[in-house]
Design a protein around this motif. Structure first.
Motif, mmCIF file in Angstrom:
data_model
loop_
_atom_site.group_PDB
_atom_site.id
_atom_site.type_symbol
_atom_site.label_atom_id
_atom_site.label_comp_id
_atom_site.label_asym_id
_atom_site.label_seq_id
_atom_site.Cartn_x
_atom_site.Cartn_y
_atom_site.Cartn_z
ATOM 1 N N PRO A 163 13.088 -77.888 93.420
ATOM 2 C CA PRO A 163 11.708 -77.390 93.354
ATOM 3 C C PRO A 163 10.721 -78.437 93.877
ATOM 4 O O PRO A 163 10.875 -79.630 93.606
ATOM 5 N N TRP A 172 4.096 -74.709 92.653
ATOM 6 C CA TRP A 172 5.510 -75.026 92.536
ATOM 7 C C TRP A 172 6.322 -73.909 93.183
ATOM 8 O O TRP A 172 6.118 -72.729 92.906
ATOM 9 N N MET A 197 7.472 -69.905 92.031
ATOM 10 C CA MET A 197 8.140 -70.082 90.751
ATOM 11 C C MET A 197 7.587 -69.139 89.697
ATOM 12 O O MET A 197 8.276 -68.795 88.718
ATOM 13 N N LEU A 225 16.140 -76.016 88.796
ATOM 14 C CA LEU A 225 15.090 -75.364 89.578
ATOM 15 C C LEU A 225 13.986 -74.817 88.691
ATOM 16 O O LEU A 225 12.806 -74.915 89.025
ATOM 17 N N LEU A 226 14.347 -74.235 87.589
ATOM 18 C CA LEU A 226 13.352 -73.620 86.703
ATOM 19 C C LEU A 226 13.953 -73.479 85.315
ATOM 20 O O LEU A 226 15.146 -73.239 85.168
ATOM 21 N N PHE A 230 8.844 -73.631 80.106
ATOM 22 C CA PHE A 230 8.496 -74.309 81.345
ATOM 23 C C PHE A 230 7.948 -75.694 81.051
ATOM 24 O O PHE A 230 7.108 -75.877 80.167
ATOM 25 N N GLU A 232 6.965 -79.040 83.648
ATOM 26 C CA GLU A 232 6.984 -79.613 84.998
ATOM 27 C C GLU A 232 7.831 -80.887 85.072
ATOM 28 O O GLU A 232 8.429 -81.191 86.110
ATOM 29 N N LEU A 235 11.464 -80.188 86.054
ATOM 30 C CA LEU A 235 11.797 -79.604 87.349
ATOM 31 C C LEU A 235 12.403 -80.655 88.261
ATOM 32 O O LEU A 235 11.905 -81.778 88.378
#
Length: 533
Positions: A163, A172, A197, A225-226, A230, A232, A235
């Motif tokens: 990502p 993203w 994303m 990737l994800l 969530f 950051e 990632l």
């Protein structure tokens, strides 16, 4: 009085077999209570297994849905890239073709909601054309991971990169790219499609996975990737050495396992699968603590109710056992009183047959035993041996050392005789004064002589000082006889008289020796006396 410590054994030995309800009542109450708790524990554990099995099915279905969604998304994106690469390699990127390609890219991005954009880069990384309204000529993507990958690898398959943030929008994105070749097969550039994303995040947010559940998608190299939830910071993290990749995905493409995450330390029921057509791996996991939260509440309630029930049964059982115990104690007291009386009688009877000084049998007991064993030997045609023992110079011993020492001397000799009785039927008795006898059923003359000699040697071996004895120690003279009595021909007194004659011979022959009489053999008319040193 009888020794009370021997009463329990005496109760068993005397036929006290009265059945007691107390152990049965206690066992019944304990078994009922333990059975209730065991059944409850088994049911609780069974419910836990069912809860975890159901959660495993849910996570497996969730992983299947996530994998299918990822596959469909990547497949649609890759299909658009295949057409783009084919067109560029066939028609080129002339000034006439670029506007047409731009229109095509704008149309593809509009058709596919997951697409963030589509881009074509020259072999030096400069921007040739993309799906944006205005082409930014000043930007260069030669530093991107996907560009370096295709430049250094001649493979024509799709590449899913880590990502990144878009240089044009700052969002993203997940990149899907393919290599563009020049007519001579050399590197000619890269065709790139970026997936927003947010498209995945919106889809993942539709699933109910609890507060601590997790969904993630990673590329084939283990690059994250994800992930939901969530973050950051996570990632692009390399998770290839985490248990899911290292211990599970390495052994099979699909599975479910209980795994403690190294990202946040939460133990989850984790269903995972690889997407074989594309280098992707997905996972859907439900928190084990959340799954079992309701189960724990039910277990606490069940055990509380079960505990109350067990306490109630225990209370009733205690009262029942108490009543049985009181009754049992009353019966036992009566029984013990009767047994103790029996023990007293037996003790008196035993004392009546025992010599008070030496602890051996007394003359009365010896006479009764002699009669019984003699009759038994007649019926069984077996031999009966008799040993008569007299302490040498015992009167002098008493005169020199006193009667107290004389009594102690007889007690020591009595212990030697008691030790010589190796079989249940053997009997040692005090015959009178310093004379003692040993009755040996089923023993022939040789065996009787051997026992007699061991007694003589043992007495001398004690080395009891006796200055009135020429040897300086206490010794004994022994007369022995043994034969098989014949019915209606022999009487018990004959055995005693023969042993007594042998004893007399031993004294005449110098004392401290064993003599035997070979009398009453055949018709009982022959007699000879021999010394046995």
């Amino acid at each position: 009085m009888a020794d009370s410590n021997s009463l329990p054994a005496r109760m068993m030995g005397s036929g006290f077999k009265r059945f007691s309800l107390l152990p049965l009542a206690i066992t019944f109450v304990v078994v009922v209570c333990m059975s209730l708790l065991a059944i409850q524990a088994w049911m609780a554990w069974r419910a836990r297994d069912l809860q975890l099995s159901e959660a495993a099915r849910e996570s497996a279905n969730l992983a299947q849905s996530v994998a299918q969604h990822a596959y469909d998304t990547i497949k649609e994106t890759d299909t658009a890239l295949i057409g783009l690469v084919e067109r560029i390699e066939k028609d080129g990127t002339s000034d006439l073709e670029l506007p047409r390609i731009h229109d095509l890219l704008v149309m593809r991005v509009a058709e596919l909601p997951q697409l963030h954009g589509m881009f074509v880069y020259a072999k030096d990384g400069s921007w040739l054309v993309n799906s944006q309204k205005v082409l930014l000529k000043s930007l260069n993507n030669a530093d991107r991971e996907y560009f370096k990958y295709h430049k250094n690898n001649a493979e024509r398959g799709p590449h899913i990169g880590p990502p990144v943030r878009s240089k044009s929008t700052g969002d993203w994105i997940i990149t899907v790219s393919r290599r563009i070749n020049l007519p001579d097969g050399s590197f000619g550039g890269v065709a790139l499609a970026t997936i927003d994303m947010k498209y995945f995040r919106v889809f993942y947010d539709k699933f109910s996975i609890g507060e601590r559940g997790a969904i993630f998608i990673a590329n084939g190299k283990g690059i994250l990737l994800l992930r939901r939830p969530f973050d950051e910071k996570m990632l692009g993290r390399d998770i290839s050495q985490y248990p899911l990749f290292k211990d599970y995905l390495s052994k099979g493409p699909v599975g479910t396992a209980s795994i403690t995450s190294r990202l946040d330390g939460v133990t989850r029921i984790n269903s995972y699968r690889r997407i074989e057509e594309y280098p992707l791996a997905v996972s859907a996991a439900l928190s084990q603590d959340e799954i079992l939260r309701n189960w724990r509440s039910d277990v606490y309630l069940q055990f509380m109710v079960g505990g109350i029930l067990v306490l109630l049964i225990s209370s009733l059982g205690y009262r029942m056992v108490k009543q049985i115990n009181l009754r049992s104690k009353a019966e036992k007291k009566l029984m013990l009183a009767g047994i103790e009386l029996e023990l007293i009688n037996e003790t008196l009877s035993r004392l009546a047959n025992q010599d008070g000084l030496t602890g051996l049998a007394n003359r009365r007991h010896f006479d009764e035993s002699l009669m019984g064993e003699f009759n038994r030997a007649q019926r069984g045609e077996s031999s009966l041996g008799l040993i008569m023992i007299d302490v040498d110079f015992f009167k002098k011993y008493n005169d020199i050392y006193g009667h107290v020492a004389g009594d102690e001397c007889l007690r020591k000799i009595g212990k030697v005789l008691a030790y010589s009785m190796r079989r249940p039927g053997d009997l040692a008795a005090r015959y009178g004064g310093e004379e003692m006898v040993v009755l040996l059923p089923g023993t022939d003359l040789a065996g009787t002589l051997a026992v007699a000699e061991s007694i003589r040697g043992a007495v001398q071996g004690m080395e009891i000082a006796h200055t009135g004895n020429p040897l300086g120690v206490v010794t004994v003279s022994i007369g022995v006889e043994a034969f098989s009595p014949i019915h209606l021909e022999n009487q018990p007194i004959e055995l005693v008289e023969a042993a007594d004659k042998a004893l007399y011979k031993a004294k005449e022959s110098g004392r401290n020796q064993v003599c035997y009489a070979s009398s009453f053999r055949g018709n009982g008319t022959s007699e000879s006396l021999s010394a046995f040193s």
